[in-house]
Design a protein around this motif. Structure first.
Motif, PDB file in Angstrom:
ATOM      1  N   ARG A  42       0.840  -1.208   0.000  1.00 29.11           N
ATOM      2  CA  ARG A  42       0.000   0.000   0.000  1.00 29.11           C
ATOM      3  C   ARG A  42       0.870   1.253   0.000  1.00 29.11           C
ATOM      4  NH1 ARG A  42      -3.440   1.253   5.289  1.00 29.11           N
ATOM      5  NH2 ARG A  42      -1.278   1.274   6.042  1.00 29.11           N
ATOM      6  N   ASP A  96       1.083  -7.171  -7.322  1.00 25.76           N
ATOM      7  CA  ASP A  96       1.158  -6.960  -8.769  1.00 25.76           C
ATOM      8  C   ASP A  96       1.639  -8.220  -9.478  1.00 25.76           C
ATOM      9  OD1 ASP A  96       0.399  -4.242  -8.602  1.00 25.76           O
ATOM     10  OD2 ASP A  96       2.459  -3.660  -8.146  1.00 25.76           O
ATOM     11  N   SER A 112      -2.888  -6.404  -2.872  1.00 27.10           N
ATOM     12  CA  SER A 112      -1.504  -6.036  -2.557  1.00 27.10           C
ATOM     13  C   SER A 112      -0.459  -6.619  -3.511  1.00 27.10           C
ATOM     14  CB  SER A 112      -1.177  -6.477  -1.123  1.00 27.10           C
ATOM     15  OG  SER A 112      -1.265  -7.881  -0.992  1.00 27.10           O
ATOM     16  N   GLN A 143       4.582   4.363  -6.703  1.00 28.92           N
ATOM     17  CA  GLN A 143       4.371   3.635  -7.952  1.00 28.92           C
ATOM     18  C   GLN A 143       4.131   4.532  -9.149  1.00 28.92           C
ATOM     19  OE1 GLN A 143       1.063   0.676  -8.102  1.00 28.92           O
ATOM     20  NE2 GLN A 143       2.671  -0.768  -8.701  1.00 28.92           N
ATOM     21  N   LYS A 196       2.367   1.642  -3.536  1.00 24.05           N
ATOM     22  CA  LYS A 196       1.365   2.032  -4.529  1.00 24.05           C
ATOM     23  C   LYS A 196       0.897   3.471  -4.316  1.00 24.05           C
ATOM     24  CE  LYS A 196      -0.286  -2.722  -5.071  1.00 24.05           C
ATOM     25  NZ  LYS A 196      -0.204  -2.906  -6.527  1.00 24.05           N
ATOM     26  N   ASN A 197       0.775   3.892  -3.078  1.00 26.17           N
ATOM     27  CA  ASN A 197       0.281   5.248  -2.795  1.00 26.17           C
ATOM     28  C   ASN A 197       1.346   6.323  -2.939  1.00 26.17           C
ATOM     29  OD1 ASN A 197      -2.228   4.194  -2.243  1.00 26.17           O
ATOM     30  ND2 ASN A 197      -2.004   4.258  -0.012  1.00 26.17           N
TER      31      ASN A 197
END
Length: 459
Positions: free
Chosen positions: A255, A339, A337, A262, A258-259
């Motif tokens: 998280r 990829d 969570s 990414q 990604k937040n």
């Protein structure tokens, strides 16, 4: 003279064989080379690489601010069968330029390596070690200069000893916050050049080896379970607790990535599991059900939460209150969570139904699974006689993941053959390993032709 843990001499043999097997050919797959395939048979973006882990190759165990990990104290207590340690290992800390040049000469696309948490943050939390950052920046830059893409694993078993001593490491929820902070440093410092991150290596094997069987540090288990005399731990509960905290640490770190990173770093993040190519011993209804259960316990233990948000029903039923549960927020956090999924594979397990185990009041993971395991595989960390491997096992795993988990992207992070030291030292005519790699790579190719979303293969 001290014995040292060293894998790079054996590392290059399969890497060079991989290069020979694939050839440098640009021919169409219909005009295959003498091995029956060439690199051109694979999708254009399919990658071939090799991998290592920090403790097995870096050395410099006490240099430039690095503090002990649980593997340093484990080996220095004489716990390795051959009394080896990683103080020097392959000395990659000092020889990284030579090693990267060898990788480039071999033709690798990718090098997968892990970062030593206690080299980056010596106390597990708090001040950052600039010398640790310097080493990994140098290694990543050297790889980039030679056109080799770095794939980075954040945790490959070597937990900072300070965190184990302070709160028992992965048995405490405190690990989640500390792991996120460590990962944040890595994303910030290296993420401009690293675009593929794996949070945990072999999460399922790590918890079983460390908290049930006592093979690996921190060597926790309880009688009558465990491979050796058990002095601390609880084999009936601790593997499940550690696994739960690993899933939460992975998901919380994903998280964060990604937040925060990414969008600007354009990378991906996943986790790694060991798979076993599980095979039923007979065609009985009972053994078919046992095989399904074994897949759910070994793989679904982590993959079901990652892709569906909860543990398999068979685990919830057999483990009962000893299996932690996810809150609705945690279930959603874990479910989104990954990829990609990293897969390590070395061989197969034959499975037979064992319903009597559920009648035993005090049970560990193996008894909870209610299946007998008949091994046909070789651990890369143990010296065994030559092992031919069963290539259909890896293909079976790839097909299983495709069917059960909606065909996520997969990297085969580890695959290779263990052989005895005598076999390695007495012959360079390594026909056994040639046959192993050829068979497994052909299995990967067959899985790709059947629609598997596999993106790369690492020896």
């Amino acid at each position: 003279m001290k014995k040292v843990l060293c894998i790079f001499s054996s590392f290059w043999s399969p890497v060079i064989l991989l290069h020979v097997l694939l050839g440098g050919s640009l021919e169409l797959c219909t005009g295959q080379n003498e091995n029956g395939f060439s690199r051109n048979c694979f999708p254009p973006n399919f990658i071939f690489g090799a991998g290592s882990s920090a403790y097995q190759v870096e050395g410099a165990a006490y240099e430039d601010g690095k503090t002990p990990s649980i593997w340093d104290t484990f080996t220095h207590a004489g716990k390795m069968p051959d009394k080896s340690n990683g103080d020097i290992a392959a000395d990659q800390y000092h020889r990284y330029k030579v090693n990267v040049k060898l990788m480039a000469d071999t033709g690798l696309d990718i090098y997968r390596f892990s970062i030593s948490w206690s080299r980056i943050i010596p106390n597990g939390r708090g001040p950052i070690n600039p010398k640790g950052l310097e080493y990994y920046n140098n290694l990543i830059n050297e790889l980039t200069i030679h056109g080799i893409e770095p794939h980075v694993t954040l945790f490959h078993y070597d937990l900072p000893r300070t965190l184990e001593d302070e709160y028992k490491g992965w048995l405490s929820r405190k690990i989640v916050k500390d792991f996120i902070a460590y990962a944040d440093v890595c994303f910030k410092e290296f993420g401009d050049r690293v675009t593929t991150w794996t949070t945990i290596n072999e999460a399922n094997v790590f918890v079983l080896g460390s908290y049930q069987m006592r093979y690996n540090p921190p060597q926790r288990c309880s009688l009558p379970f465990g491979a050796r005399n058990c002095t601390s731990g609880n084999s009936t509960t601790e593997p499940y607790i550690a696994a739960h905290n690993i899933l939460l640490a992975h998901a919380s770190t994903a998280r964060l990535y990604k937040n925060k990173y990414q969008d600007k770093q354009h990378g991906v993040i996943g986790i790694n599991l060991m798979t076993y190519g599980i095979n039923l011993l007979t065609n009985s209804i009972e053994d078919i059900a046992a095989t399904r259960r074994a897949n759910e316990f070994y793989v679904g233990w982590f993959a079901d939460p990652l892709f569906f948000g909860d543990y398999p029903e068979s685990m919830k039923r057999n483990v009962g209150s000893r299996l932690p549960s996810f809150t609705p927020y945690e279930a959603k956090l874990v479910r989104v969570s990954c990829d990609f999924l990293g897969v390590n594979h070395y061989g197969m397990l034959n499975i037979k139904d064992n319903p009597e185990s559920l009648k035993i009041q005090q049970r560990d993971f193996n008894l909870d699974m209610a299946a007998l395991q008949i091994a046909d595989w070789s651990s890369p960390g143990v010296v065994l006689p030559d092992f031919p491997g069963t290539p259909s096992g890896l293909q079976r795993d790839l097909e299983y993941i495709k069917q059960v988990y909606r065909n996520p992207p997969i990297y085969i992070h580890e695959n290779g053959q263990t052989s005895s030291r005598a076999a390695r030292d007495t012959s360079i005519n390594d026909t056994s390993r040639v046959a192993y790699l050829k068979g497994y790579i052909e299995g990967v190719l067959d899985a790709l032709r059947n629609g598997s979303n596999t993106k790369g293969y690492f020896t």
